[in-house]
Scaffold this active site. Structure first.
Site, PDB file in Angstrom:
ATOM      1  N   ASP A  44     -10.230 -68.036  38.436  1.00  0.00           N
ATOM      2  CA  ASP A  44     -11.411 -67.737  39.238  1.00  0.00           C
ATOM      3  C   ASP A  44     -11.844 -66.271  39.189  1.00  0.00           C
ATOM      4  O   ASP A  44     -13.011 -65.977  39.442  1.00  0.00           O
ATOM      5  CB  ASP A  44     -11.189 -68.178  40.689  1.00  0.00           C
ATOM      6  CG  ASP A  44     -11.241 -69.703  40.825  1.00  0.00           C
ATOM      7  OD1 ASP A  44     -11.763 -70.356  39.900  1.00  0.00           O
ATOM      8  OD2 ASP A  44     -10.774 -70.224  41.850  1.00  0.00           O
ATOM      9  N   GLN A  68     -18.110 -61.841  42.542  1.00  0.00           N
ATOM     10  CA  GLN A  68     -19.412 -62.467  42.333  1.00  0.00           C
ATOM     11  C   GLN A  68     -19.561 -63.729  43.180  1.00  0.00           C
ATOM     12  O   GLN A  68     -20.659 -64.145  43.529  1.00  0.00           O
ATOM     13  CB  GLN A  68     -19.510 -62.817  40.843  1.00  0.00           C
ATOM     14  CG  GLN A  68     -20.746 -63.508  40.398  1.00  0.00           C
ATOM     15  CD  GLN A  68     -20.800 -63.594  38.870  1.00  0.00           C
ATOM     16  OE1 GLN A  68     -21.500 -62.832  38.233  1.00  0.00           O
ATOM     17  NE2 GLN A  68     -20.062 -64.510  38.286  1.00  0.00           N
ATOM     18  N   TYR A 111     -14.629 -74.804  46.229  1.00  0.00           N
ATOM     19  CA  TYR A 111     -13.567 -74.267  47.066  1.00  0.00           C
ATOM     20  C   TYR A 111     -13.987 -72.991  47.771  1.00  0.00           C
ATOM     21  O   TYR A 111     -14.649 -72.155  47.195  1.00  0.00           O
ATOM     22  CB  TYR A 111     -12.343 -73.938  46.203  1.00  0.00           C
ATOM     23  CG  TYR A 111     -11.160 -74.784  46.575  1.00  0.00           C
ATOM     24  CD1 TYR A 111     -10.869 -75.933  45.873  1.00  0.00           C
ATOM     25  CD2 TYR A 111     -10.349 -74.438  47.655  1.00  0.00           C
ATOM     26  CE1 TYR A 111      -9.787 -76.720  46.225  1.00  0.00           C
ATOM     27  CE2 TYR A 111      -9.273 -75.226  48.006  1.00  0.00           C
ATOM     28  CZ  TYR A 111      -8.996 -76.365  47.294  1.00  0.00           C
ATOM     29  OH  TYR A 111      -7.945 -77.139  47.651  1.00  0.00           O
TER      30      TYR A 111
HETATM   31 CU   LIG Z   1      -6.410 -77.055  46.815  1.00  0.00          CU
END
Ligand SMILES: [Cu+2]
Ligand SMILES: *[C@@H]1O[C@H](CO)[C@@H](O)[C@H](O)[C@H]1NC(C)=O
Ligand SMILES: *[C@@H]1O[C@H](CO)[C@@H](O)[C@H](O)[C@H]1NC(C)=O
Ligand SMILES: *[C@@H]1O[C@H](CO)[C@@H](O)[C@H](O)[C@H]1NC(C)=O
Ligand SMILES: *[C@@H]1O[C@H](CO)[C@@H](O)[C@H](O)[C@H]1NC(C)=O
Ligand SMILES: *[C@@H]1O[C@H](CO)[C@@H](O)[C@H](O)[C@H]1NC(C)=O
Length: 670
Positions: A319, A327, A406
């Protein structure tokens, strides 16, 4: 000799603090300003004029001056600050360029074509351009019609493709699509079986698959908006307010934050998010600030999914290096994401065209009065009962990054006791797969996840957050000590005991001796300053108190794990090296694992009594559960850096309890 040493010690101790009195407009570690981004854009574009060059900016960030330069500037902030430079990564004519821009001379210092494997950060602009391609792509339109779905209700999402041993690679991205009809929670309605591959340099669909048809899960029960919920409702807590009549207890001067006994610099980077630098704590006894952390941030975040099938195997995300954790920061909502007493800060990054983009309220800073106890004792053993309690107040810096589905809540919490607590909260939407099943009784195969609702499997996965922690405990030269707790059998017949445990200390001399896999009976891990002792002779130090321990469960020779090899150990220590910043390497998208922390560590450099960096990975194996459908209640984790013989005695012994504040219309019981 002794007196020169003392003098040097004093100078070092004072280093991190002088920035407060600086009258300069900027601190050398300040993140780039919007006008600096614009200047970078102008300077670089001059060398690559359009339309002959279709240049995109994949990364623009501060090239922080060398550490010795910063330290010497901090010791004399009246001197000229080191020149500001920007580190830039562009794509031009299908090549990645590493460019250094110097502001004072408005020039490009160097411009190298990167010839290694892997690609830079993806921009939000190119991802959004890619997601628009399917709606005019004939085979895709046919597939949607075949499923009886409405094209206008389909949204596509971007997925990095990883690397699976291919000799050649192109800069591509995968798309999977979802159905948003009847819900905002389209992530819960995957249109399974359709996979598109987009060439980012050409910005066109280069591969297309429509392989299987699984039902699209229904919209019912997936929406999480308050406005769409129907009774019965859950509990409704009473309202409360935070009332601080004397105002906040912290000061913000530019990017320097001072609060209670702490002072630190808060930066921001498009790749890693918040960066804490030059954190020092005031020692009441010594009447001076003492260095603790030179620089700390989340270096990489590895999220591999555990479904090896055709349309899912590639889902192993990085990520920070692929999507940009900074960002991905979102605007924080006052009174909800951060409490009433929070102060907010905007953050900036450069878009693909180099134009600065503002994230309003990207960071919040607040004092936390959470009802916790800092220390206490009730003494019943003497005639008049003694009761001493100090409530805990701490300072929190928070960011929330939303990487696709997420949401990550990232906290840096500073406590007057000297502890720095690093909090991680996982919430948001699970990544699910559409299947035919509506009951666990029907499942006869490994579905690689949990059936959460009809036709909906929450896929098993991990989250590994690797922190870069350049501790400078009371100075730069530090050592890494493992205090092994070992069971000893008594040999002295006069003791009725057969065993006890004791501490066997081991100082890591090389990187190899500092690769730690945590488990049961884990050693205490301490970064000490071997040149500084307390009056009674202990080395001053800071201890790492690990959080949730998880080891990768992929085989070491599996491709995602080769790329994510920096998670093979929970703890690593490296000698400070300015270019070793990103645990997964600089070019992470489709990387081949050649530039990871695990590879650097193989040099087995000496780390004793040197400027060292501690790398710690907090990990979570995630087996989704129905309670996490359709949105996940926050799963919290974290770890601490805690003083260890750093102070001569309890540094908060003489901390006074905050004054009792009566609300405007309240009575206090006294
Ligand atoms: Cu998870
Ligand atoms: C730049 O992009 C435009 C529009 O996509 C395209 O027509 C042109 O050929 C590109 N130029 C170069 C040098 O790649
Ligand atoms: C789930 O599927 C079962 C079996 O097909 C069905 O009886 C039930 O109504 C469905 N539930 C929902 C919420 O759609
Ligand atoms: C054994 O323990 C006794 C009592 O504590 C002590 O006096 C003695 O010195 C010990 N002997 C050894 C060999 O440690
Ligand atoms: C610093 O790190 C880079 C990247 O790993 C490496 O190429 C370089 O040799 C290192 N420098 C030193 C002095 O170790
Ligand atoms: C505030 O105080 C006034 C006067 O004592 C009382 O009438 C009122 O009910 C109080 N309001 C609240 C919200 O407690």
């Amino acid at each position: 000799m002794a007196s020169t040493l003392t003098l040097m010690v004093f100078l070092l101790l004072s280093l991190y603090t002088f920035s407060l009195v600086s009258s300069h407009q900027y601190h050398p570690l300040d993140p780039l300003t919007p006008s600096e981004f614009t200047l970078v854009r102008t300077i670089v574009k001059k060398s690559y004029p359009s339309p002959n060059h279709n240049l995109t900016f994949q990364y623009i960030g501060l090239d922080e001056p060398d550490k010795p330069t910063i330290l010497s500037w901090l010791s004399n902030p009246a001197s000229k600050p080191p020149p500001r430079r920007a580190s830039v990564i562009t794509r031009v004519e299908k090549q990645s360029h590493e460019i250094m821009v110097e502001f004072s001379t408005r020039s490009i210092v160097y411009d190298n074509v990167y010839l290694g494997h892997g690609y830079p950060l993806l921009t939000l602009d190119e991802q959004s351009a890619a997601t628009e391609l399917p709606e005019t792509y004939e085979p895709f339109i046919k597939s949607i019609e075949k499923r009886g779905l409405k094209l206008s209700e389909v949204v596509c999402s971007t997925y990095t493709t990883g690397w699976y041993g291919e000799a050649k690679s192109k800069r591509v991205l995968k798309l999977q699509c979802y159905y948003k009809e009847g819900t905002v929670n389209f992530y819960m309605r995957p249109v399974e079986g359709i996979l598109l591959v987009v060439d980012l340099d050409e910005m066109k669909i280069v591969e297309y698959y429509d392989r299987s048809i699984a039902p699209v899960p229904k919209a019912e029960g997936t929406d999480y908006q308050a406005s769409t919920q129907k009774p019965p409702f859950g509990p409704h807590p009473n309202g409360a307010t935070f009332f601080q009549p004397d105002g906040p207890g912290f000061k913000i001067d530019g990017h320097i934050i001072s609060w209670a006994n702490w002072i630190f610099h808060l930066g921001f980077d498009v790749r890693v998010g918040p960066i804490i630098s030059t954190a020092s704590i005031y020692d009441v006894e010594k009447q001076t600030y003492r260095q603790v952390l030179y620089r700390g941030y989340i270096s990489e975040l590895f999220v591999p999914y555990m479904d090896p099938t055709e349309d899912w195997y590639y889902k192993t995300f990085f990520d920070c290096g692929e999507f940009g954790f900074g960002q991905s920061a979102v605007s924080l909502q006052p009174f909800a994401d951060c409490p009433a007493n929070a102060v907010f800060r905007d953050a900036y990054y450069a878009g693909e065209d180099g134009v600065p983009v503002k994230i309003s309220n990207a960071l919040c800073i607040f004092e936390r009065y959470a009802g916790n106890i800092m220390w206490r004792h009730t003494e019943l053993g003497i005639l008049d009962e003694i009761r001493e309690v100090r409530p805990e107040v701490s300072l929190v810096v928070r960011m929330v990054a939303v990487v696709g589905n997420y949401d990550y809540i990232i906290d840096w919490e500073f406590k007057p006791s000297g502890t720095i607590k690093l909090g991680v909260g996982l919430t948001g939407i699970l990544e699910v797969k559409g299947v035919i099943y509506t009951h666990t009784d029907e499942i006869r195969e490994d579905v690689h996840g949990t059936l959460l609702a009809n036709n909906t499997i929450g896929i098993y996965h991990d989250h590994f957050l690797t922190y870069y922690l350049d501790l400078d405990v009371d100075g730069e030269a530090n050592s890494f000590v493992k205090n092994n707790l070992e069971m000893i059998r008594t040999t002295n017949q006069s003791s009725p005991r057969k065993s006890y445990w004791t501490v066997v200390s081991e100082t890591a001399k090389t990187e190899g001796e500092a690769r730690i896999q945590l488990g049961l009976n884990q050693p205490e891990l301490i970064v000490v300053n071997p040149n500084k002792k307390t009056k009674v002779g202990n080395n001053v130090g800071y201890r790492l108190i690990p959080g949730s321990v998880a080891h990768p469960l992929l085989s070491y020779d599996d491709y995602p794990q080769i790329r994510g090899a920096f998670t093979n150990k929970n703890v690593w220590v490296t000698p400070y090296n300015k270019s070793e910043k990103w645990a997964g390497g600089a070019f992470v998208d489709q990387s081949r694992g050649e530039d990871t922390l695990a590879v650097w560590s193989l040099r087995n450099r000496e780390i004793e009594n040197k400027d060292i960096v501690l790398w710690y990975t907090i990990g979570f194996h995630h087996v989704p559960s129905q309670d996490e459908f359709p949105v996940m209640p926050t799963l919290s984790g974290g770890f601490e850096l805690r003083p260890n013989n750093f102070f001569e005695s309890n540094p908060v012994l003489k901390t006074r309890a905050p004054s009792v504040v009566a609300g405007p219309n309240c009575t206090t019981q006294g």
